[in-house]
Design an enzyme around this catalytic site. Structure first.
Site, PDB file in Angstrom:
ATOM      1  N   ASP A 188      -1.435   4.094   4.372  1.00 14.00           N
ATOM      2  CA  ASP A 188      -1.560   2.698   4.803  1.00 14.00           C
ATOM      3  C   ASP A 188      -1.447   2.558   6.233  1.00 14.00           C
ATOM      4  O   ASP A 188      -0.271   3.069   6.700  1.00 14.00           O
ATOM      5  CB  ASP A 188      -0.456   1.902   4.070  1.00 14.00           C
ATOM      6  CG  ASP A 188      -0.353   0.344   4.104  1.00 14.00           C
ATOM      7  OD1 ASP A 188      -1.589  -0.146   4.490  1.00 14.00           O
ATOM      8  OD2 ASP A 188       0.404  -0.362   3.711  1.00 14.00           O
ATOM      9  N   GLU A 194      -5.672   0.846   2.608  1.00 11.56           N
ATOM     10  CA  GLU A 194      -4.811   1.494   2.283  1.00 11.56           C
ATOM     11  C   GLU A 194      -5.261   2.083   0.737  1.00 11.56           C
ATOM     12  O   GLU A 194      -5.911   1.627   0.334  1.00 11.56           O
ATOM     13  CB  GLU A 194      -3.329   0.457   1.768  1.00 11.56           C
ATOM     14  CG  GLU A 194      -3.527  -0.347   0.859  1.00 11.56           C
ATOM     15  CD  GLU A 194      -2.307  -0.949   0.303  1.00 11.56           C
ATOM     16  OE1 GLU A 194      -2.231  -2.036   0.594  1.00 11.56           O
ATOM     17  OE2 GLU A 194      -1.618  -0.564  -0.480  1.00 11.56           O
TER      18      GLU A 194
END
Length: 355
Positions: A7, A98
């Site tokens: 992420d 992400e």
DNA sequence: TCTGGGGTCCTAGGACCC
DNA sequence: TCTGGGGTCCTAGGACCC
């Protein structure tokens, strides 16, 4: 099974800072009228996403602001996913910035080295800080990733998972949302350990069946470790809130026309024809009503879709009582890939529905 | 903590068919 | 003619995520 959750930290902020040095090392936000993304320095002050920009600048005049540049973020996201794919094709996007990566068997026995390499490469080639969580399942990888932020790497192995699991707070679980948490709290359940005395039957009295399974799997350590590779998108949608609430027919129909246009625009160059239509209205008491119907093969143009949308809107009975309408939206469902025109075996066979 | 917008997936219930 | 069971499809609603 080794799952990584990767992420980008403060995605929009990180992209802007990569491109513009003076945005670095100070409280900084990407914002139009409301804050879309706040730097960690700004978060320390108390700024968060969703805050009106005027309020931020009034209270913290030192905050530096840049307007969002969506195309930039899309491109950065594409580059990020191209990088992810160098490590594994088994990835499940969570958003533009992400993803879960199944790195089982691809880590040379050393997932930490793989994750560290991914972070280094993202920094070097994309100029972006990527935090990574490593664990046995998606939930635990996500939790590890949270602990890794900003710009870190956290591993939760089986032993550590077993230590942490009982004290895990239910409201922090990925997959347990704002409808479920109050019900659990009212039932006296606050942590995973509190689930110990429960089974399918007792939990079913508190939450819906799908949530029962989710919760018990978490408690038993059998939660989802399957990385799902998404197929083509299943739907496009558009919705607009209406403020103040209205009962004026022309207003509601006007918004309906607008959202049909927006949704059709979102189809872009997708060769698939929308096969179903959903219309949603929300009332000022929060109630939502929806109507769904197939879109006949002959209906592909915005005007035709709008006609079906109006019929579904009438079906919601929005004019039947005194409530005001606060939102109108439409969803266009797309046919599965095998129904893409041109891929049909017998496109002109007589007797086949033309959809 | 909330708002707003764009998505995904699941379930219950009814209809229909075999 | 009636009963039952299983599978599938459709609709409406609900919950979650970023």
């Amino acid at each position: 099974m080794v799952i990584a959750h990767a992420d980008v930290d403060a995605f929009f902020v990180s992209v802007e800072r990569r491109d513009t040095p003076r945005y670095r090392d100070r409280p900084f936000v990407v914002a139009a009228e409301v804050v879309a993304c706040a730097s960690y320095e700004a978060r320390e002050l108390g700024v968060h996403a969703g805050m009106p920009l005027a309020r931020v600048l009034h209270r913290w005049p030192e905050v530096v602001v840049a307007p969002p540049r969506d195309e930039r973020y899309s491109r950065a996201g594409e580059e990020l996913f191209a990088l992810f794919r160098r490590y594994t094709p088994l990835l499940q996007p969570g958003s533009m910035e992400e993803a879960f990566l199944d790195v089982t068997g691809r880590d040379g026995g050393d997932p930490v080295a793989l994750a560290a390499g991914l972070r280094r490469t993202a920094r070097r080639e994309l100029g972006l800080p990527v935090s990574v969580g490593l664990a046995r399942s998606k939930l635990w990888a996500k939790l590890a990733g949270r602990r890794a932020k900003p710009d870190g790497l956290v591993v939760i192995d089986a032993e550590r998972e077993a230590e942490l699991r009982p004290a895990l707070r239910l409201e922090g679980l990925w997959g347990v949302g704002p409808r479920t948490v109050p019900r659990l709290h009212e039932a006296g359940l606050f942590t995973v350990a509190d689930l110990a005395g429960h089974d399918e039957t007792s939990l079913a009295a508190i939450v819906p069946t799908a949530m029962v399974r989710t919760l018990l799997a978490i408690a038993r350590g059998t939660d989802d470790a399957t990385v799902r590779i998404p197929g083509p998108r299943r739907s496009v949608s558009a919705q607009r809130t209406i403020s103040p609430p209205t009962r004026t027919r022309s207003t509601v129909l006007g918004v309906l026309g607008t959202v049909v246009g927006l949704a059709v625009d979102r189809l872009g160059h997708d060769p698939r024809r929308p096969s179903r239509l959903e219309v949603t209205v929300r009332f000022d008491d929060g109630t939502i009503r929806t109507g769904r119907a197939p879109l006949p093969g002959a209906v592909a143009d915005p005007a035709g879709i709008e006609r079906v949308a109006r019929r579904l809107l009438e079906g919601t009975g929005w004019e039947d009582d005194g409530r005001g309408v606060t939102l109108a939206g439409v969803v266009l469902f797309l046919a599965a890939a095998r129904e893409v025109p041109g891929q049909l075996a017998l496109p002109f066979a007589p007797g086949l529905p033309d959809g």
